[in-house]
Scaffold this motif. Structure first.
Motif, short mmCIF file in Angstrom:
data_model
loop_
_atom_site.label_atom_id
_atom_site.label_comp_id
_atom_site.label_asym_id
_atom_site.label_seq_id
_atom_site.Cartn_x
_atom_site.Cartn_y
_atom_site.Cartn_z
N VAL A 5 -101.24 50.44 -9.95
CA VAL A 5 -101.43 50.48 -8.49
C VAL A 5 -100.57 51.59 -7.87
N ALA A 6 -99.38 51.80 -8.39
CA ALA A 6 -98.53 52.89 -7.89
C ALA A 6 -99.22 54.24 -8.09
N GLU A 7 -99.90 54.41 -9.22
CA GLU A 7 -100.64 55.65 -9.46
C GLU A 7 -101.76 55.81 -8.43
N VAL A 8 -102.49 54.75 -8.18
CA VAL A 8 -103.56 54.80 -7.18
C VAL A 8 -102.98 55.15 -5.81
N LEU A 9 -101.88 54.53 -5.46
CA LEU A 9 -101.23 54.81 -4.16
C LEU A 9 -100.86 56.29 -4.01
N GLN A 10 -100.40 56.90 -5.09
CA GLN A 10 -99.98 58.30 -5.04
C GLN A 10 -101.13 59.25 -4.80
N TYR A 11 -102.28 58.91 -5.33
CA TYR A 11 -103.38 59.87 -5.33
C TYR A 11 -104.49 59.57 -4.35
N ALA A 64 -90.18 45.84 -8.93
CA ALA A 64 -89.77 44.63 -9.66
C ALA A 64 -90.82 44.27 -10.71
N GLY A 65 -92.09 44.43 -10.38
CA GLY A 65 -93.15 44.16 -11.34
C GLY A 65 -93.05 45.05 -12.57
N ILE A 66 -92.75 46.32 -12.35
CA ILE A 66 -92.59 47.25 -13.47
C ILE A 66 -91.36 46.88 -14.30
N VAL A 67 -90.25 46.59 -13.63
CA VAL A 67 -89.01 46.26 -14.33
C VAL A 67 -89.19 45.01 -15.19
N MET A 109 -87.38 48.90 -21.35
CA MET A 109 -87.13 48.92 -22.78
C MET A 109 -88.41 48.80 -23.60
N ASN A 110 -89.48 48.21 -23.05
CA ASN A 110 -90.74 48.02 -23.77
C ASN A 110 -91.89 48.60 -22.97
N GLN A 111 -92.83 49.21 -23.67
CA GLN A 111 -94.06 49.72 -23.04
C GLN A 111 -93.82 50.78 -21.96
N ALA A 112 -92.62 51.31 -21.86
CA ALA A 112 -92.33 52.31 -20.83
C ALA A 112 -92.59 53.71 -21.36
N GLY A 113 -93.32 54.49 -20.59
CA GLY A 113 -93.60 55.87 -20.96
C GLY A 113 -93.44 56.77 -19.75
N VAL A 114 -93.90 57.97 -19.88
CA VAL A 114 -93.79 58.95 -18.79
C VAL A 114 -94.43 58.43 -17.52
N ARG A 115 -95.62 57.86 -17.65
CA ARG A 115 -96.32 57.33 -16.47
C ARG A 115 -95.51 56.23 -15.80
N THR A 116 -94.84 55.42 -16.59
CA THR A 116 -94.03 54.33 -16.05
C THR A 116 -92.90 54.90 -15.19
N PHE A 117 -92.21 55.90 -15.72
CA PHE A 117 -91.09 56.48 -14.99
C PHE A 117 -91.56 57.25 -13.75
N GLU A 118 -92.73 57.87 -13.84
CA GLU A 118 -93.28 58.55 -12.65
C GLU A 118 -93.61 57.55 -11.56
N ALA A 119 -94.20 56.42 -11.95
CA ALA A 119 -94.51 55.37 -10.97
C ALA A 119 -93.24 54.82 -10.36
#
Length: 175
Positions: A127-133, A151-154, A161-171
């Motif tokens: 949803v954060a990605e959708v919000l950005q674009y 909080a949802g991402i955290v 620590m799990n499932q986090a990638g570049v997209r996660t940190f950008e969001a």
């Protein structure tokens, strides 16, 4: 709406979708039947102030106001049996699904858009990605909304620590 026994990722994603609908001048509600103890403190931030009194509806309250122009956005779940209000899936013709869980044989089959991305860390990331674009300048979100989504991402990444990638940190940086 999200899934039964909603968690903070489900809640944060619903809040993000509410912000998108509001920014597009659409009346929006979040369907939530049972509020868990993990979601209650965050939800209380939206029950006062700038938010409408009917922001949160139960499934039966939502069913009472559905009409031919109603769209339903389902977040953090793609299995109809575990949605917050499965009866709405039968009532509403325009359904969108945004989820980060893998699809099983049981799917919401009458969608106009199904965005299921198992490589995303969380529904809030999506949803954060959708919000950005969306739109030319994006959508301005309020601090409480950003907090709910962050909080949802955290929670879903176990503190990144799990499932986090570049997209996660950008969001997360966007929020």
């Amino acid at each position: 709406m999200g899934h039964k026994i909603g968690d903070i990722d489900c809640f944060g994603a619903a809040i993000g979708m509410y912000r998108i609908a509001s920014a597009l001048n659409k009346k929006a509600h979040i369907v939530i039947n049972e509020v868990t103890s993990s979601v209650r403190p965050m939800m209380e931030r939206f029950e006062t102030g700038d938010y409408p009194k009917d922001l949160f509806l139960t499934g039966s309250e939502a069913a009472d106001i559905v009409d031919n122009n109603t769209a339903l956005v389902v977040v953090d779940v793609n299995r109809p049996s575990i949605t917050e209000a499965p009866e709405l899936l039968k009532q509403i013709k325009t359904i969108v699904v945004l989820d980060h869980h893998r699809q099983s044989s049981e799917i919401i089959d009458n969608t106009v858009l199904s965005y299921v991305e198992p490589y995303a860390s969380s529904a809030c990331e999506m949803v954060a990605e959708v919000l950005q674009y969306i739109g030319d300048d994006g959508i301005k979100i309020k601090p409480a909304e950003a907090d709910a989504m962050y909080a949802g991402i955290v929670i879903d990444t176990n503190n990144f620590m799990n499932q986090a990638g570049v997209r996660t940190f950008e969001a997360a940086a966007f929020l």
